[in-house]
Scaffold this active site. Structure first.
Site, PDB file in Angstrom:
ATOM      1  N   THR A 123       3.834 -16.755  -1.340  1.00  0.00           N
ATOM      2  CA  THR A 123       2.861 -17.594  -0.625  1.00  0.00           C
ATOM      3  C   THR A 123       1.948 -16.686   0.199  1.00  0.00           C
ATOM      4  O   THR A 123       2.414 -15.989   1.098  1.00  0.00           O
ATOM      5  CB  THR A 123       3.604 -18.590   0.288  1.00  0.00           C
ATOM      6  OG1 THR A 123       4.436 -19.388  -0.541  1.00  0.00           O
ATOM      7  CG2 THR A 123       2.632 -19.464   1.062  1.00  0.00           C
ATOM      8  N   LEU A 155       9.053 -24.662  -5.626  1.00  0.00           N
ATOM      9  CA  LEU A 155      10.476 -25.035  -5.636  1.00  0.00           C
ATOM     10  C   LEU A 155      11.001 -25.234  -4.217  1.00  0.00           C
ATOM     11  O   LEU A 155      10.542 -24.606  -3.269  1.00  0.00           O
ATOM     12  CB  LEU A 155      11.305 -23.990  -6.382  1.00  0.00           C
ATOM     13  CG  LEU A 155      11.344 -22.540  -5.902  1.00  0.00           C
ATOM     14  CD1 LEU A 155      12.312 -22.336  -4.775  1.00  0.00           C
ATOM     15  CD2 LEU A 155      11.738 -21.651  -7.082  1.00  0.00           C
ATOM     16  N   ARG A 156      11.974 -26.141  -4.133  1.00  0.00           N
ATOM     17  CA  ARG A 156      12.638 -26.405  -2.851  1.00  0.00           C
ATOM     18  C   ARG A 156      14.022 -25.796  -2.886  1.00  0.00           C
ATOM     19  O   ARG A 156      14.715 -25.916  -3.910  1.00  0.00           O
ATOM     20  CB  ARG A 156      12.800 -27.916  -2.626  1.00  0.00           C
ATOM     21  CG  ARG A 156      11.542 -28.659  -2.312  1.00  0.00           C
ATOM     22  CD  ARG A 156      11.739 -30.144  -2.539  1.00  0.00           C
ATOM     23  NE  ARG A 156      12.103 -30.424  -3.925  1.00  0.00           N
ATOM     24  CZ  ARG A 156      12.509 -31.599  -4.376  1.00  0.00           C
ATOM     25  NH1 ARG A 156      12.639 -32.617  -3.562  1.00  0.00           N
ATOM     26  NH2 ARG A 156      12.802 -31.763  -5.658  1.00  0.00           N
ATOM     27  N   ASN A 210       2.081 -27.468   1.334  1.00  0.00           N
ATOM     28  CA  ASN A 210       3.161 -27.401   2.320  1.00  0.00           C
ATOM     29  C   ASN A 210       2.737 -28.039   3.641  1.00  0.00           C
ATOM     30  O   ASN A 210       3.524 -28.728   4.296  1.00  0.00           O
ATOM     31  CB  ASN A 210       3.601 -25.949   2.539  1.00  0.00           C
ATOM     32  CG  ASN A 210       4.679 -25.534   1.543  1.00  0.00           C
ATOM     33  OD1 ASN A 210       5.013 -26.293   0.628  1.00  0.00           O
ATOM     34  ND2 ASN A 210       5.219 -24.347   1.699  1.00  0.00           N
ATOM     35  N   PHE A 251       9.468 -37.548   1.568  1.00  0.00           N
ATOM     36  CA  PHE A 251       9.057 -36.809   2.763  1.00  0.00           C
ATOM     37  C   PHE A 251       8.661 -37.721   3.921  1.00  0.00           C
ATOM     38  O   PHE A 251       7.873 -37.365   4.791  1.00  0.00           O
ATOM     39  CB  PHE A 251       7.979 -35.762   2.443  1.00  0.00           C
ATOM     40  CG  PHE A 251       8.618 -34.503   1.884  1.00  0.00           C
ATOM     41  CD1 PHE A 251       9.194 -34.518   0.633  1.00  0.00           C
ATOM     42  CD2 PHE A 251       8.700 -33.350   2.636  1.00  0.00           C
ATOM     43  CE1 PHE A 251       9.851 -33.401   0.127  1.00  0.00           C
ATOM     44  CE2 PHE A 251       9.360 -32.221   2.144  1.00  0.00           C
ATOM     45  CZ  PHE A 251       9.924 -32.255   0.894  1.00  0.00           C
ATOM     46  N   ALA A 254      12.633 -39.646   8.673  1.00  0.00           N
ATOM     47  CA  ALA A 254      12.599 -39.223  10.076  1.00  0.00           C
ATOM     48  C   ALA A 254      13.869 -38.445  10.389  1.00  0.00           C
ATOM     49  O   ALA A 254      14.917 -38.670   9.795  1.00  0.00           O
ATOM     50  CB  ALA A 254      12.490 -40.451  10.980  1.00  0.00           C
ATOM     51  N   CYS A 262      10.029 -21.812   5.078  1.00  0.00           N
ATOM     52  CA  CYS A 262       8.684 -22.066   4.519  1.00  0.00           C
ATOM     53  C   CYS A 262       7.774 -22.854   5.460  1.00  0.00           C
ATOM     54  O   CYS A 262       6.746 -22.337   5.892  1.00  0.00           O
ATOM     55  CB  CYS A 262       8.816 -22.807   3.192  1.00  0.00           C
ATOM     56  SG  CYS A 262       9.772 -21.867   1.998  1.00  0.00           S
ATOM     57  N   LYS A 265       6.605 -21.361   8.929  1.00  0.00           N
ATOM     58  CA  LYS A 265       5.768 -20.169   8.709  1.00  0.00           C
ATOM     59  C   LYS A 265       4.440 -20.539   8.043  1.00  0.00           C
ATOM     60  O   LYS A 265       3.379 -20.046   8.437  1.00  0.00           O
ATOM     61  CB  LYS A 265       6.585 -19.208   7.841  1.00  0.00           C
ATOM     62  CG  LYS A 265       5.805 -18.282   6.935  1.00  0.00           C
ATOM     63  CD  LYS A 265       6.735 -17.342   6.194  1.00  0.00           C
ATOM     64  CE  LYS A 265       6.923 -17.654   4.736  1.00  0.00           C
ATOM     65  NZ  LYS A 265       5.834 -17.328   3.847  1.00  0.00           N
ATOM     66  N   ARG A 329      17.892 -19.982   8.103  1.00  0.00           N
ATOM     67  CA  ARG A 329      16.681 -19.446   8.745  1.00  0.00           C
ATOM     68  C   ARG A 329      15.855 -20.594   9.338  1.00  0.00           C
ATOM     69  O   ARG A 329      15.639 -21.602   8.686  1.00  0.00           O
ATOM     70  CB  ARG A 329      15.836 -18.671   7.730  1.00  0.00           C
ATOM     71  CG  ARG A 329      16.455 -17.342   7.331  1.00  0.00           C
ATOM     72  CD  ARG A 329      15.655 -16.683   6.239  1.00  0.00           C
ATOM     73  NE  ARG A 329      15.745 -17.407   4.979  1.00  0.00           N
ATOM     74  CZ  ARG A 329      15.028 -17.111   3.891  1.00  0.00           C
ATOM     75  NH1 ARG A 329      14.160 -16.123   3.928  1.00  0.00           N
ATOM     76  NH2 ARG A 329      15.170 -17.806   2.783  1.00  0.00           N
TER      77      ARG A 329
HETATM   78  C1  UGA Z   1       9.332 -26.432   0.843  1.00  0.00           C
HETATM   79  C2  UGA Z   1       8.497 -27.268  -0.147  1.00  0.00           C
HETATM   80  O1  UGA Z   1       9.061 -28.574  -0.251  1.00  0.00           O
HETATM   81  C3  UGA Z   1       8.468 -26.608  -1.532  1.00  0.00           C
HETATM   82  O2  UGA Z   1       7.622 -27.358  -2.410  1.00  0.00           O
HETATM   83  C4  UGA Z   1       7.923 -25.180  -1.382  1.00  0.00           C
HETATM   84  O3  UGA Z   1       7.927 -24.498  -2.634  1.00  0.00           O
HETATM   85  C5  UGA Z   1       8.783 -24.424  -0.397  1.00  0.00           C
HETATM   86  O4  UGA Z   1       8.788 -25.108   0.873  1.00  0.00           O
HETATM   87  C6  UGA Z   1       8.202 -23.040  -0.244  1.00  0.00           C
HETATM   88  O5  UGA Z   1       7.100 -22.916   0.270  1.00  0.00           O
HETATM   89  O6  UGA Z   1       8.790 -22.061  -0.761  1.00  0.00           O
HETATM   90  P1  UGA Z   1      11.959 -26.110   1.317  1.00  0.00           P
HETATM   91  O7  UGA Z   1      11.522 -25.439   2.585  1.00  0.00           O
HETATM   92  O8  UGA Z   1      12.947 -25.427   0.453  1.00  0.00           O
HETATM   93  O9  UGA Z   1      10.664 -26.407   0.367  1.00  0.00           O
HETATM   94  O10 UGA Z   1      12.602 -27.523   1.693  1.00  0.00           O
HETATM   95  P2  UGA Z   1      12.091 -29.015   1.880  1.00  0.00           P
HETATM   96  O11 UGA Z   1      12.939 -29.884   1.053  1.00  0.00           O
HETATM   97  O12 UGA Z   1      10.642 -29.137   1.719  1.00  0.00           O
HETATM   98  O13 UGA Z   1      12.469 -29.277   3.418  1.00  0.00           O
HETATM   99  C7  UGA Z   1      11.818 -28.592   4.478  1.00  0.00           C
HETATM  100  C8  UGA Z   1      12.263 -29.147   5.812  1.00  0.00           C
HETATM  101  O14 UGA Z   1      11.722 -30.462   6.008  1.00  0.00           O
HETATM  102  C9  UGA Z   1      13.758 -29.293   5.991  1.00  0.00           C
HETATM  103  O15 UGA Z   1      14.116 -28.870   7.279  1.00  0.00           O
HETATM  104  C10 UGA Z   1      14.027 -30.778   5.821  1.00  0.00           C
HETATM  105  O16 UGA Z   1      15.159 -31.215   6.521  1.00  0.00           O
HETATM  106  C11 UGA Z   1      12.756 -31.362   6.397  1.00  0.00           C
HETATM  107  N1  UGA Z   1      12.426 -32.699   5.886  1.00  0.00           N
HETATM  108  C12 UGA Z   1      12.103 -32.876   4.579  1.00  0.00           C
HETATM  109  C13 UGA Z   1      12.418 -33.795   6.756  1.00  0.00           C
HETATM  110  O17 UGA Z   1      12.714 -33.668   7.966  1.00  0.00           O
HETATM  111  N2  UGA Z   1      12.091 -35.036   6.272  1.00  0.00           N
HETATM  112  C14 UGA Z   1      11.758 -35.231   4.973  1.00  0.00           C
HETATM  113  O18 UGA Z   1      11.451 -36.378   4.599  1.00  0.00           O
HETATM  114  C15 UGA Z   1      11.769 -34.125   4.104  1.00  0.00           C
END
Ligand code: UGA
Length: 438
Positions: A123, A155-156, A210, A251, A254, A262, A265, A329
């Site tokens: 990124t 990817l997540r 993001n 997404f 709450a 990710c 940052k 992290r």
């Molecule tokens: C995120 C993006 O979803 C990916 O598409 C992206 O590739 C990745 O960053 C990256 O840039 O590499 P990730 O950080 O692995 O993926 O996880 P997410 O599932 O997006 O969750 C991120 C945070 O948001 C977590 O702390 C999660 O608990 C929180 N979250 C997610 C919420 O509080 N509510 C939601 O409805 C969804």
């Protein structure tokens, strides 16, 4: 095809493994020899469902191998992916020194008769592709021909293999037809829609995507505060909003806010990028503020109920930044544990996969880490749910209640249904949830 991935971190490793799985021959390059040796021996440094099997299978089939030599990777691959870290600097902007170093290293080893496609998967801020191209051109002494392409990853963690094997879309930013044709061949086996753009747009898509997802999370978290103040229920509101196809339900969960390596940052980076371009993206500052406030509001509700936290026995379930990963992290759960300890609480915490890394990096020095959810609640005056692991949802509620000193639950991820918990004899507080009356 023969492919090279430089950097065997989260993105590089999963990408390399999945490329091998669909039939390519992949060499993964990493400058950490210990990591290379471990990976070659089948030891995976991260927990990611499904990844270990894929790596083992493809290493055994000689479709996937690991080396510390960029020369080896570049000599033996038509397409070279850069997947090295792009960490934040103190002012939020991105540290691109790893990318720059890899660009110079590639420049030093490409031969004249080797046309190569250099793909940026990390990124990066918009316009990085131009810099990578200029750097390789400047440092290469053989007059090699090459193109630079942007191919952001979506990817997540926790479902990375599924996201990579069945992507919603593949974004390829390229100014060269020759490079584009090779990139389409790389992705042919995935049978996914491909969006072709210029390099700058592809780079921007990643930060904009993001940031938009983080915005959705902060939006519903701000709504959750209004729900709490008004007696409405955020789950019902999210369902009602999300049923509109233009909005969508995902997404909109709450909770304690977003964390991980990710979103925090990337949102800070997008703010810094916009400021550098002279058009400050102030909306994203509010997204960050709501995210910070969410944890503070949660702490306040704990204080409001328990009054004084000093010497209180508090159980915390969850340390990883989200379920199905051992990644701790920038985890809100870790911050929360440390906040509680700072106020004098005695914290006993459990996480199904995240405890090893929490211990390795000494992230929660004042907490006692225990071996099960049940052990954590022994004598506890409150239980906090900080990460929504499935195994927490399946616990024996009667046993939990029996072990606790006082059956009080603060559910920071809305894992449970308030009515079920009230009927089971708990005093239950979710995020933006209606308080169920018994
Ligand atoms: C995120 C993006 O979803 C990916 O598409 C992206 O590739 C990745 O960053 C990256 O840039 O590499 P990730 O950080 O692995 O993926 O996880 P997410 O599932 O997006 O969750 C991120 C945070 O948001 C977590 O702390 C999660 O608990 C929180 N979250 C997610 C919420 O509080 N509510 C939601 O409805 C969804």
């Amino acid at each position: 095809m023969e492919l090279c991935i430089i950097g065997s971190g989260y993105v590089g490793l999963v990408t390399g493994a999945c490329f091998a799985e669909v039939g390519h021959t992949v060499v993964c390059v990493d400058n950490d020899q210990r990591k290379v040796d471990k990976l070659q021996a089948g030891q995976i440094p991260i927990y990611e469902p499904g990844l270990e099997d894929i790596v083992h299978r493809n290493v055994a089939a000689r479709k996937l191998r690991f080396t510390n030599s960029i020369q080896d990777g570049v000599d033996n691959s038509q397409v070279i992916f850069i997947a090295v870290p792009t960490p934040p600097q103190p002012d939020g902007s991105v540290d691109l020194s790893y990318i720059e170093k890899v660009a110079r290293e590639i420049a030093g080893v490409i031969k004249q008769d080797q046309y190569r496609v250099i793909v940026d998967k990390s990124t990066v801020p918009v316009k990085t592709g131009e810099k990578v191209y200029d750097t390789i051109k400047r440092y290469n002494k053989t007059g090699a021909t090459f193109d630079v392409v942007s191919n952001p990853e979506f990817l997540r963690e926790g479902c990375a293999v599924g996201d990579l094997m069945k992507p919603d879309r593949i974004v390829i930013g390229s100014d060269s037809d020759k490079a584009l044709a090779l990139m389409k061949k790389v992705y042919e086996p995935f049978l996914a829609p491909i969006l072709v753009t210029d390099i700058n747009s592809a780079e921007l898509i990643k930060h904009a995507a993001n940031s938009f997802l983080a915005l959705k999370i902060s939006y519903i978290n701000a709504v959750s505060a209004v729900c709490e103040a008004s007696g409405a229920d955020v789950e019902l509101v999210a369902e009602g909003i999300g049923a509109d196809k233009r909005i969508g339900r995902s997404f909109l969960n709450a909770g304690l806010g977003y964390g991980g390596s990710c979103f925090p940052k990337d949102i800070a980076a997008f703010i810094a990028i916009s400021e550098q371009l002279g058009i400050p993206f102030t909306l994203l500052k509010e997204v960050e503020k709501i995210n910070r406030d969410q944890k503070e509001r949660f702490l306040k509700s704990i204080r409001d109920t328990l009054w004084v936290l000093r010497d209180k026995k508090i159980a915390v379930w969850g340390l990883s930044f989200k379920p199905d990963t051992d990644d701790v992290r920038c985890s809100v759960a870790i911050d929360l544990v440390n906040d509680l300890i700072k106020e004098g609480a005695e914290v006993r915490a459990f996480d199904p996969k995240g405890m090893e890394k929490a211990k390795e990096f000494n992230l929660v020095p004042g907490a006692v880490l225990v071996n099960s959810p049940l052990e954590a609640v022994e004598g506890a005056e409150a239980l906090i749910i900080a990460t929504e692991w499935k195994e927490f949802a399946n616990v024996d509620l009667a046993a939990i209640k029996e072990k606790m000193h006082t059956p009080l639950i603060f559910d920071g991820r809305n894992l449970f249904d308030p009515a079920t918990m009230t009927n089971a004899g708990f005093t239950y507080r979710g995020i933006g949830r209606r308080v169920a009356q018994k």
